[in-house]
Scaffold this active site. Structure first.
Site, short mmCIF file in Angstrom:
data_model
loop_
_atom_site.label_atom_id
_atom_site.label_comp_id
_atom_site.label_asym_id
_atom_site.label_seq_id
_atom_site.Cartn_x
_atom_site.Cartn_y
_atom_site.Cartn_z
N TYR A 245 -4.32 3.81 7.82
CA TYR A 245 -5.68 3.24 7.83
C TYR A 245 -6.45 3.65 9.08
CZ TYR A 245 -2.77 0.22 4.92
OH TYR A 245 -1.85 -0.26 4.04
N VAL B 1 1.17 -3.77 3.77
CA VAL B 1 1.16 -5.08 4.44
C VAL B 1 2.40 -5.92 4.15
CG1 VAL B 1 -1.35 -5.29 4.75
CG2 VAL B 1 -0.30 -6.14 2.64
N LYS C 134 0.39 3.42 -2.92
CA LYS C 134 -0.77 4.33 -3.06
C LYS C 134 -0.31 5.79 -3.10
CE LYS C 134 -4.19 1.08 -1.03
NZ LYS C 134 -3.58 -0.22 -1.18
N SER D 236 0.79 -1.24 0.00
CA SER D 236 0.00 0.00 0.00
C SER D 236 0.82 1.28 0.00
CB SER D 236 -0.94 0.02 1.19
OG SER D 236 -2.07 -0.76 0.91
N TYR E 205 -3.02 -2.54 -10.65
CA TYR E 205 -2.99 -2.37 -9.18
C TYR E 205 -2.19 -3.50 -8.52
CZ TYR E 205 -4.61 -2.42 -4.34
OH TYR E 205 -4.64 -2.45 -2.96
N1 GLN Z 1 -1.95 -5.35 -2.15
C1 GLN Z 1 -2.60 -5.23 -0.89
C2 GLN Z 1 -4.09 -5.43 -1.05
O1 GLN Z 1 -4.58 -5.03 -2.06
C3 GLN Z 1 -2.32 -3.88 -0.30
C4 GLN Z 1 -2.95 -3.69 1.05
C5 GLN Z 1 -2.04 -3.04 2.05
O2 GLN Z 1 -0.84 -2.95 1.93
N2 GLN Z 1 -2.66 -2.63 3.14
O3 GLN Z 1 -4.77 -5.98 -0.25
#
Ligand code: GLN
Length: 305
Positions: A241, A259, A64, A61, A189
């Site tokens: 988050y 993550v 992003k 993430s 993505y």
């Molecule tokens: N690739 C992960 C997902 O789409 C990214 C989520 C994350 O890092 N929180 O679930």
């Protein structure tokens, strides 16, 4: 600084046993739960490293932040924020309930999965390959690292199991937030989330944000001062988050987690920080990473508040 970083890593490693490596993407479950590393890149060009800073991990993430930069460069901020909001959420990053019942049913913000998938759909390119290549090229530029590439195993694993992201994307297609081919958007993505980085790479992205959009190592501007400010603000309110509020109190550094275990921090006019530790808390944030950033923030008075 070096001595302090070494001590922080030593003191915080014990926290890794309190969390779990992400397993909902099966390939991520292979991560080393005990690992903790850090890189700090100061705006006057110094770099410091400690712990498992050499280990590669998938950006997840943290991407992003990058896709938001590219989408704004391509479309302008007004159009981008007509498709994705700027509001934090108390729901997890992959929540479905986030999507319906809010302002025009647009995703709440670009730092959660729904928002980032919508953001990826806005990136220019004639094919998914071209869109991905443009993002990768931007990533190489902003990190100064030409060797960055995708971890194919994580990409395949994520694509094979990403049904929740599929659900979010098809819902957004039904409401008109996403236009075009949903599977193609998702493929970009998934690939972008599977890009492999080190602490140094994400510290450098943090340093560019800390330096108001200019790469400190060559003085080249990659995003405007205003876009840099907007992204750092959204990182404060949404970057960790549904743990963003507590993080702001304890750390107070604009940050973005993933993550894969990474956390990127940007301390305006001072430094970029890249932390890695794949053992995660319930929100999906690196558990030792949080402790490392809290200790660093206290030690050098880095909170913006
Ligand atoms: N690739 C992960 C997902 O789409 C990214 C989520 C994350 O890092 N929180 O679930």
């Amino acid at each position: 600084m070096q001595r302090i970083l070494d001590n922080i890593i030593k003191d915080t490693r014990k926290w890794t046993i309190e969390g779990q490596v992400a397993s909902y993407i099966p390939e991520l479950a292979k991560g080393d739960r005990d690992a903790v590393g850090i890189c700090v890149t100061t705006l006057d060009g110094e770099e410091f490293f400690a712990g498992d800073y050499k280990t590669k991990f998938t950006i997840q993430s943290i991407s992003k932040v990058i896709t938001l930069m590219v989408a704004i460069c391509d479309n302008g901020k007004d159009y981008v924020f007509s498709k994705v909001g700027m509001e934090p959420t108390e729901q997890p990053f992959n929540s479905i309930t986030n999507l319906e019942g809010h302002d025009r049913n647009i995703p709440l913000n670009p730092m959660i999965n729904s928002g980032a998938i919508a953001i990826v759909s806005l990136i220019n390119g004639n094919s998914p390959e071209e869109k991905f290549e443009r993002i990768l090229r931007f990533m190489k530029k902003i990190t100064g690292n030409d060797t960055i590439s995708v971890n194919e195993e994580v990409y395949k694993s994520e694509k094979a199991t990403g049904d929740r992201n599929r659900a979010l994307a098809y819902f957004m297609k039904s409401t008109g937030v996403i236009e075009g081919d949903v599977e193609e958007v998702l493929d970009v993505y998934f690939r972008v989330c599977s890009i492999e980085v080190t602490c140094r790479d994400i510290a450098r992205i943090g340093a560019v944000l800390a330096n108001a959009g200019v790469m400190p190592w060559n003085d080249e501007r990659v995003i405007s001062r205003e876009v840099s400010r907007i992204i750092k603000t959204i990182m404060v309110t949404c970057g960790m988050y549904d743990g963003s509020g507590k993080y702001a109190v304890h750390v107070g550094i604009p940050s973005k987690s993933g993550v894969g275990g990474g956390i990127l921090g940007a301390v305006t006019r001072r430094m970029g920080i890249g932390v890695f530790g794949p053992s995660l808390d319930d929100h999906g944030n690196s558990i030792a990473g949080l402790k490392v950033l809290e200790a660093l923030s206290k030690e050098f008075d880095l909170s913006i508040f």
